[in-house]
Design a protein around this motif. Structure first.
Motif, short mmCIF file in Angstrom:
data_model
loop_
_atom_site.label_atom_id
_atom_site.label_comp_id
_atom_site.label_asym_id
_atom_site.label_seq_id
_atom_site.Cartn_x
_atom_site.Cartn_y
_atom_site.Cartn_z
N VAL A 213 0.83 -1.20 0.00
CA VAL A 213 0.00 0.00 0.00
C VAL A 213 0.87 1.25 0.00
CG1 VAL A 213 -1.81 1.26 1.23
CG2 VAL A 213 -1.79 -1.24 1.25
N ASP B 253 0.61 5.34 0.48
CA ASP B 253 -0.14 6.54 0.83
C ASP B 253 0.29 7.62 -0.14
OD1 ASP B 253 -1.22 5.18 2.97
OD2 ASP B 253 0.08 6.12 4.46
N PRO C 202 -3.86 9.26 -5.97
CA PRO C 202 -3.81 7.82 -6.22
C PRO C 202 -3.89 7.41 -7.69
CG PRO C 202 -5.23 8.29 -4.36
CD PRO C 202 -4.88 9.61 -4.98
N ASP D 148 -10.69 9.11 -7.71
CA ASP D 148 -10.83 7.90 -6.89
C ASP D 148 -9.80 7.96 -5.76
OD1 ASP D 148 -11.08 5.37 -5.82
OD2 ASP D 148 -10.91 4.32 -7.73
N THR E 229 -8.94 5.54 -3.82
CA THR E 229 -8.28 4.24 -3.65
C THR E 229 -8.20 3.55 -5.00
OG1 THR E 229 -10.39 3.19 -3.12
CG2 THR E 229 -9.06 3.93 -1.27
N PHE F 19 -1.66 -1.08 -3.98
CA PHE F 19 -2.88 -0.35 -3.64
C PHE F 19 -2.48 1.08 -3.29
CE2 PHE F 19 -6.54 0.56 -0.81
CZ PHE F 19 -7.56 0.20 -1.67
N GLN G 189 -3.71 4.76 -1.88
CA GLN G 189 -4.79 5.40 -1.14
C GLN G 189 -4.45 6.85 -0.82
OE1 GLN G 189 -5.35 3.09 2.41
NE2 GLN G 189 -3.44 3.77 3.34
N ARG G 190 -5.45 7.71 -0.97
CA ARG G 190 -5.26 9.12 -0.70
C ARG G 190 -5.17 9.33 0.81
NH1 ARG G 190 -9.58 11.74 -3.24
NH2 ARG G 190 -8.29 11.71 -5.10
#
Length: 128
Positions: free
Chosen positions: A8, A10, A14, A52, A54, A67, A69-70
């Protein structure tokens, strides 16, 4: 026993960061948006996939999923974990990655340290 599910990231953007990594690595692509996913986004008030919060990048070769993610905060220092990539031709691949938006931070005898467009460090090694 635990198994690796996702790696993931951050990030602030994204969709753009996911596109960079999908293009950076062989056999990876941004997961397609099916009707269910588009409906989920609409329920959140999101009408453009660029917004989006994610985004999933999948491997066609069985590699781990990435992945994105914001998060509201910016990056605060050096990554505690990073990816190591390899290529047959270090300089040619570095040039391609720079063309995608990466920046070379450091050069060593056997590898380069680069950052993606969100300033996440990663290493690139040539064939050994």
């Amino acid at each position: 026993m635990a198994r690796l599910r996702d790696i993931v990231f951050d990030c602030a953007h994204p969709a753009a960061t996911a596109r960079f990594w999908a293009a950076a690595m062989d056999g990876y692509a941004v997961a397609p948006y099916d009707d269910e996913e588009l409906a989920r986004l609409r329920a959140l008030g999101i009408t453009d996939v660029e917004d989006d919060p994610t985004v999933l990048v999948e491997s066609s070769q069985g590699g781990p999923r990435l992945f994105f993610q914001r998060v509201p905060e910016g990056k605060g220092g050096k990554n505690r974990v990073h990816l190591d990539l390899s290529a047959d031709d270090l300089e040619t691949e570095a040039g391609r990655l720079v063309g995608l938006g990466a920046t070379v931070r450091e050069r060593f005898t056997d590898h380069l340290v680069l950052v993606d467009p969100e300033d996440n460090e990663f290493c690139l090694y040539g064939a050994t």
